[in-house]
Design a protein around this motif. Structure first.
Motif, PDB file in Angstrom:
ATOM      1  N   ALA A  10      31.825  96.966 -81.913  1.00  0.00           N
ATOM      2  CA  ALA A  10      32.085  95.532 -81.791  1.00  0.00           C
ATOM      3  C   ALA A  10      33.576  95.274 -81.600  1.00  0.00           C
ATOM      4  N   MET A  11      34.418  95.985 -82.328  1.00  0.00           N
ATOM      5  CA  MET A  11      35.862  95.811 -82.214  1.00  0.00           C
ATOM      6  C   MET A  11      36.349  96.257 -80.832  1.00  0.00           C
ATOM      7  N   VAL A  12      35.849  97.384 -80.361  1.00  0.00           N
ATOM      8  CA  VAL A  12      36.249  97.889 -79.038  1.00  0.00           C
ATOM      9  C   VAL A  12      35.786  96.919 -77.951  1.00  0.00           C
ATOM     10  N   ALA A  13      34.553  96.416 -78.071  1.00  0.00           N
ATOM     11  CA  ALA A  13      34.034  95.464 -77.084  1.00  0.00           C
ATOM     12  C   ALA A  13      34.870  94.186 -77.075  1.00  0.00           C
ATOM     13  N   GLU A  14      35.266  93.707 -78.231  1.00  0.00           N
ATOM     14  CA  GLU A  14      36.091  92.501 -78.317  1.00  0.00           C
ATOM     15  C   GLU A  14      37.466  92.732 -77.695  1.00  0.00           C
ATOM     16  N   MET A  15      38.052  93.900 -77.946  1.00  0.00           N
ATOM     17  CA  MET A  15      39.364  94.211 -77.374  1.00  0.00           C
ATOM     18  C   MET A  15      39.278  94.340 -75.851  1.00  0.00           C
ATOM     19  N   LEU A  16      38.213  94.984 -75.368  1.00  0.00           N
ATOM     20  CA  LEU A  16      38.041  95.121 -73.918  1.00  0.00           C
ATOM     21  C   LEU A  16      37.819  93.760 -73.257  1.00  0.00           C
ATOM     22  N   ALA A  17      37.062  92.896 -73.910  1.00  0.00           N
ATOM     23  CA  ALA A  17      36.835  91.558 -73.365  1.00  0.00           C
ATOM     24  C   ALA A  17      38.143  90.770 -73.307  1.00  0.00           C
ATOM     25  N   GLU A  18      38.953  90.864 -74.341  1.00  0.00           N
ATOM     26  CA  GLU A  18      40.248  90.173 -74.346  1.00  0.00           C
ATOM     27  C   GLU A  18      41.161  90.733 -73.267  1.00  0.00           C
ATOM     28  N   GLN A  19      41.158  92.040 -73.093  1.00  0.00           N
ATOM     29  CA  GLN A  19      41.973  92.665 -72.048  1.00  0.00           C
ATOM     30  C   GLN A  19      41.506  92.194 -70.674  1.00  0.00           C
ATOM     31  N   ARG A  21      40.045  89.321 -69.958  1.00  0.00           N
ATOM     32  CA  ARG A  21      40.481  87.926 -69.792  1.00  0.00           C
ATOM     33  C   ARG A  21      41.948  87.853 -69.398  1.00  0.00           C
ATOM     34  N   LEU A  22      42.775  88.673 -70.035  1.00  0.00           N
ATOM     35  CA  LEU A  22      44.208  88.679 -69.706  1.00  0.00           C
ATOM     36  C   LEU A  22      44.443  89.178 -68.283  1.00  0.00           C
ATOM     37  N   GLN A  23      43.735  90.229 -67.896  1.00  0.00           N
ATOM     38  CA  GLN A  23      43.885  90.746 -66.538  1.00  0.00           C
ATOM     39  C   GLN A  23      43.421  89.714 -65.513  1.00  0.00           C
ATOM     40  N   ALA A  25      43.449  86.450 -65.852  1.00  0.00           N
ATOM     41  CA  ALA A  25      44.463  85.391 -65.803  1.00  0.00           C
ATOM     42  C   ALA A  25      45.662  85.840 -64.971  1.00  0.00           C
ATOM     43  N   ASN A  26      46.089  87.085 -65.143  1.00  0.00           N
ATOM     44  CA  ASN A  26      47.203  87.619 -64.349  1.00  0.00           C
ATOM     45  C   ASN A  26      46.825  87.675 -62.875  1.00  0.00           C
ATOM     46  N   PHE A  27      45.604  88.116 -62.594  1.00  0.00           N
ATOM     47  CA  PHE A  27      45.135  88.204 -61.209  1.00  0.00           C
ATOM     48  C   PHE A  27      45.108  86.819 -60.570  1.00  0.00           C
ATOM     49  N   ASP A  28      44.585  85.826 -61.291  1.00  0.00           N
ATOM     50  CA  ASP A  28      44.537  84.462 -60.763  1.00  0.00           C
ATOM     51  C   ASP A  28      45.943  83.928 -60.478  1.00  0.00           C
ATOM     52  N   ALA A  29      46.879  84.207 -61.352  1.00  0.00           N
ATOM     53  CA  ALA A  29      48.255  83.745 -61.151  1.00  0.00           C
ATOM     54  C   ALA A  29      48.882  84.412 -59.930  1.00  0.00           C
ATOM     55  N   ILE A  30      48.623  85.697 -59.759  1.00  0.00           N
ATOM     56  CA  ILE A  30      49.161  86.424 -58.601  1.00  0.00           C
ATOM     57  C   ILE A  30      48.584  85.865 -57.307  1.00  0.00           C
ATOM     58  N   VAL A  31      47.287  85.618 -57.276  1.00  0.00           N
ATOM     59  CA  VAL A  31      46.643  85.072 -56.075  1.00  0.00           C
ATOM     60  C   VAL A  31      47.199  83.691 -55.761  1.00  0.00           C
ATOM     61  N   LEU A  32      47.348  82.857 -56.776  1.00  0.00           N
ATOM     62  CA  LEU A  32      47.875  81.520 -56.578  1.00  0.00           C
ATOM     63  C   LEU A  32      49.297  81.560 -56.013  1.00  0.00           C
ATOM     64  N   ARG A  33      50.141  82.436 -56.562  1.00  0.00           N
ATOM     65  CA  ARG A  33      51.513  82.563 -56.052  1.00  0.00           C
ATOM     66  C   ARG A  33      51.512  83.089 -54.620  1.00  0.00           C
ATOM     67  N   THR A  34      50.617  84.023 -54.316  1.00  0.00           N
ATOM     68  CA  THR A  34      50.562  84.582 -52.964  1.00  0.00           C
ATOM     69  C   THR A  34      50.148  83.524 -51.957  1.00  0.00           C
TER      70      THR A  34
END
Length: 99
Positions: A10-19, A21-23, A25-34
């Motif tokens: 459960a802890m590993v799944a939660e950490m992977l899900a958070e990672q 989400r962060l990735q 968000a970063n991808f969306d920001a990169i696409v928007l800037r591009t």
């Protein structure tokens, strides 16, 4: 304190899900800037979205009207050719029957 396998999973799944989400968000920001950078290179400001949309709508209306005019032109040409051929046939029959 010893953790059970289910708690670890459960802890590993939660950490992977958070990672993930962060990735994302970063991808969306990169696409928007591009996209903003590409539009800026064409001279389109980020604040001109409404005008850009109106321009594309105008271009679409223009394109469809040109396509419609081409269709009408083709129909008119076919009608003129068919009428001319019918006239030639009619005159030929009149000349042949007139002799």
């Amino acid at each position: 304190m010893k953790m059970t396998d289910d708690e670890v999973r459960a802890m590993v799944a939660e950490m992977l899900a958070e990672q993930h989400r962060l990735q994302q968000a970063n991808f969306d920001a990169i696409v928007l800037r591009t996209v903003a950078s590409v539009l800026a290179s064409f001279g389109i400001d980020n604040d001109d979205r409404k005008e850009l949309r109106a321009d594309f709508q105008h271009l679409r209306r223009w394109r469809t009207s040109v396509e419609q005019a081409q269709s009408y032109t083709l129909k008119a040409v076919i009608t003129v050719i068919a009428t001319g051929l019918m006239g030639v046939v009619g005159l030929s029959v009149k000349v042949v029957l007139g002799k």
